[in-house]
Write a protein that holds these residues in place. Structure first.
Motif, PDB file in Angstrom:
ATOM      1  N   VAL A   1     -15.344  43.557 154.758  1.00  0.00           N
ATOM      2  CA  VAL A   1     -14.461  44.633 154.321  1.00  0.00           C
ATOM      3  C   VAL A   1     -14.654  45.789 155.281  1.00  0.00           C
ATOM      4  O   VAL A   1     -15.784  46.206 155.539  1.00  0.00           O
ATOM      5  CB  VAL A   1     -14.809  45.049 152.873  1.00  0.00           C
ATOM      6  N   PRO A   2     -13.580  46.314 155.810  1.00  0.00           N
ATOM      7  CA  PRO A   2     -13.719  47.438 156.724  1.00  0.00           C
ATOM      8  C   PRO A   2     -14.384  48.635 156.042  1.00  0.00           C
ATOM      9  O   PRO A   2     -14.307  48.803 154.824  1.00  0.00           O
ATOM     10  CB  PRO A   2     -12.283  47.776 157.124  1.00  0.00           C
ATOM     11  N   ALA A   3     -15.030  49.452 156.832  1.00  0.00           N
ATOM     12  CA  ALA A   3     -15.733  50.620 156.311  1.00  0.00           C
ATOM     13  C   ALA A   3     -14.771  51.573 155.608  1.00  0.00           C
ATOM     14  O   ALA A   3     -15.110  52.201 154.609  1.00  0.00           O
ATOM     15  CB  ALA A   3     -16.467  51.331 157.436  1.00  0.00           C
ATOM     16  N   ALA A   4     -13.560  51.681 156.128  1.00  0.00           N
ATOM     17  CA  ALA A   4     -12.577  52.583 155.518  1.00  0.00           C
ATOM     18  C   ALA A   4     -12.242  52.129 154.094  1.00  0.00           C
ATOM     19  O   ALA A   4     -12.100  52.952 153.189  1.00  0.00           O
ATOM     20  CB  ALA A   4     -11.315  52.631 156.364  1.00  0.00           C
ATOM     21  N   GLN A   5     -12.144  50.816 153.897  1.00  0.00           N
ATOM     22  CA  GLN A   5     -11.837  50.301 152.560  1.00  0.00           C
ATOM     23  C   GLN A   5     -12.982  50.594 151.598  1.00  0.00           C
ATOM     24  O   GLN A   5     -12.765  50.930 150.451  1.00  0.00           O
ATOM     25  CB  GLN A   5     -11.563  48.794 152.624  1.00  0.00           C
ATOM     26  N   LYS A   6     -14.210  50.483 152.089  1.00  0.00           N
ATOM     27  CA  LYS A   6     -15.365  50.783 151.247  1.00  0.00           C
ATOM     28  C   LYS A   6     -15.345  52.253 150.823  1.00  0.00           C
ATOM     29  O   LYS A   6     -15.638  52.588 149.676  1.00  0.00           O
ATOM     30  CB  LYS A   6     -16.658  50.457 151.985  1.00  0.00           C
ATOM     31  N   GLU A   7     -14.993  53.131 151.766  1.00  0.00           N
ATOM     32  CA  GLU A   7     -14.914  54.559 151.448  1.00  0.00           C
ATOM     33  C   GLU A   7     -13.813  54.836 150.433  1.00  0.00           C
ATOM     34  O   GLU A   7     -13.976  55.656 149.537  1.00  0.00           O
ATOM     35  CB  GLU A   7     -14.695  55.379 152.722  1.00  0.00           C
ATOM     36  N   LEU A   8     -12.686  54.135 150.564  1.00  0.00           N
ATOM     37  CA  LEU A   8     -11.596  54.299 149.592  1.00  0.00           C
ATOM     38  C   LEU A   8     -12.018  53.851 148.199  1.00  0.00           C
ATOM     39  O   LEU A   8     -11.683  54.485 147.207  1.00  0.00           O
ATOM     40  CB  LEU A   8     -10.359  53.523 150.048  1.00  0.00           C
ATOM     41  N   ASP A   9     -12.772  52.759 148.163  1.00  0.00           N
ATOM     42  CA  ASP A   9     -13.270  52.284 146.880  1.00  0.00           C
ATOM     43  C   ASP A   9     -14.224  53.293 146.241  1.00  0.00           C
ATOM     44  O   ASP A   9     -14.163  53.550 145.040  1.00  0.00           O
ATOM     45  CB  ASP A   9     -13.967  50.933 147.039  1.00  0.00           C
ATOM     46  N   LYS A  10     -15.086  53.886 147.054  1.00  0.00           N
ATOM     47  CA  LYS A  10     -16.013  54.886 146.542  1.00  0.00           C
ATOM     48  C   LYS A  10     -15.246  56.115 146.045  1.00  0.00           C
ATOM     49  O   LYS A  10     -15.567  56.674 144.996  1.00  0.00           O
ATOM     50  CB  LYS A  10     -17.014  55.296 147.621  1.00  0.00           C
TER      51      LYS A  10
END
Length: 170
Positions: A45-54
């Motif tokens: 999962v791209p880092a940007a997607q992880k940040e969006l999830d957070k």
């Protein structure tokens, strides 16, 4: 397998037939689960997607906190108004409503007419008798018009009136 060891009876063997016990299904299931695990591990999962999830989680948390606070603040005023309503004084809105409902239709129309003209009862009492009579005639005329409208509404369409009365009863 079930085996009957009774010497008088013929030895019988029963096999349990279940689709999940089929060797081909078991092998396919193992291969599928292994392939699925490998595919899940290989996808990153791209880092940007992880940040969006957070961020989404933080928004959900803030929303939940706000909802709890709003429920707490709306519950408190209800309790205080219940205490005030049970006390010796009633709310001004309830008092005004009761006063309005206790008036006759003529009194309501007179009050509305005076409000439209920007007059008070004291000002009307100070007026000459002719002006007081003119106001009384206007009130009588409006009351008559209101009654005629009510009668006309009842006589023009009896079915519509029946529906209105039924809905009002509900």
């Amino acid at each position: 397998m079930l085996v009957n060891n009774n010497t008088q009876a013929v030895s019988t063997v029963q096999q349990i037939k279940r689709p999940d016990m089929d060797p081909a299904n078991a092998a396919a299931s193992t291969l599928y689960s292994g392939a699925l695990q490998a595919a899940q591990q290989s996808v990153t999962v791209p880092a940007a997607q992880k940040e969006l999830d957070k961020a989404s989680d933080r928004i959900d948390e803030a929303f939940a906190k706000t909802r709890v606070q709003l429920q707490a603040t709306t519950a408190a005023p209800v309790a205080s108004t219940d205490v005030a309503a049970t006390g010796s004084t009633t709310s001004t809105a309830r008092t005004e409503f009761n006063e309005y409902m206790s008036k006759t239709p003529a009194e309501r129309i007179r009050e509305q007419l005076l409000k439209e003209q920007g007059l008070t009862e004291e000002a009307v009492q100070a007026m000459p008798k002719e002006k007081q009579d003119a106001i009384a005639k206007e009130v009588a005329q409006r009351l008559k018009d209101q009654q005629e409208q009510q009668v006309a509404a009842k006589t023009t369409d009896p079915q519509a009136q029946a529906v209105k009365e039924t809905l009002a009863a509900i």
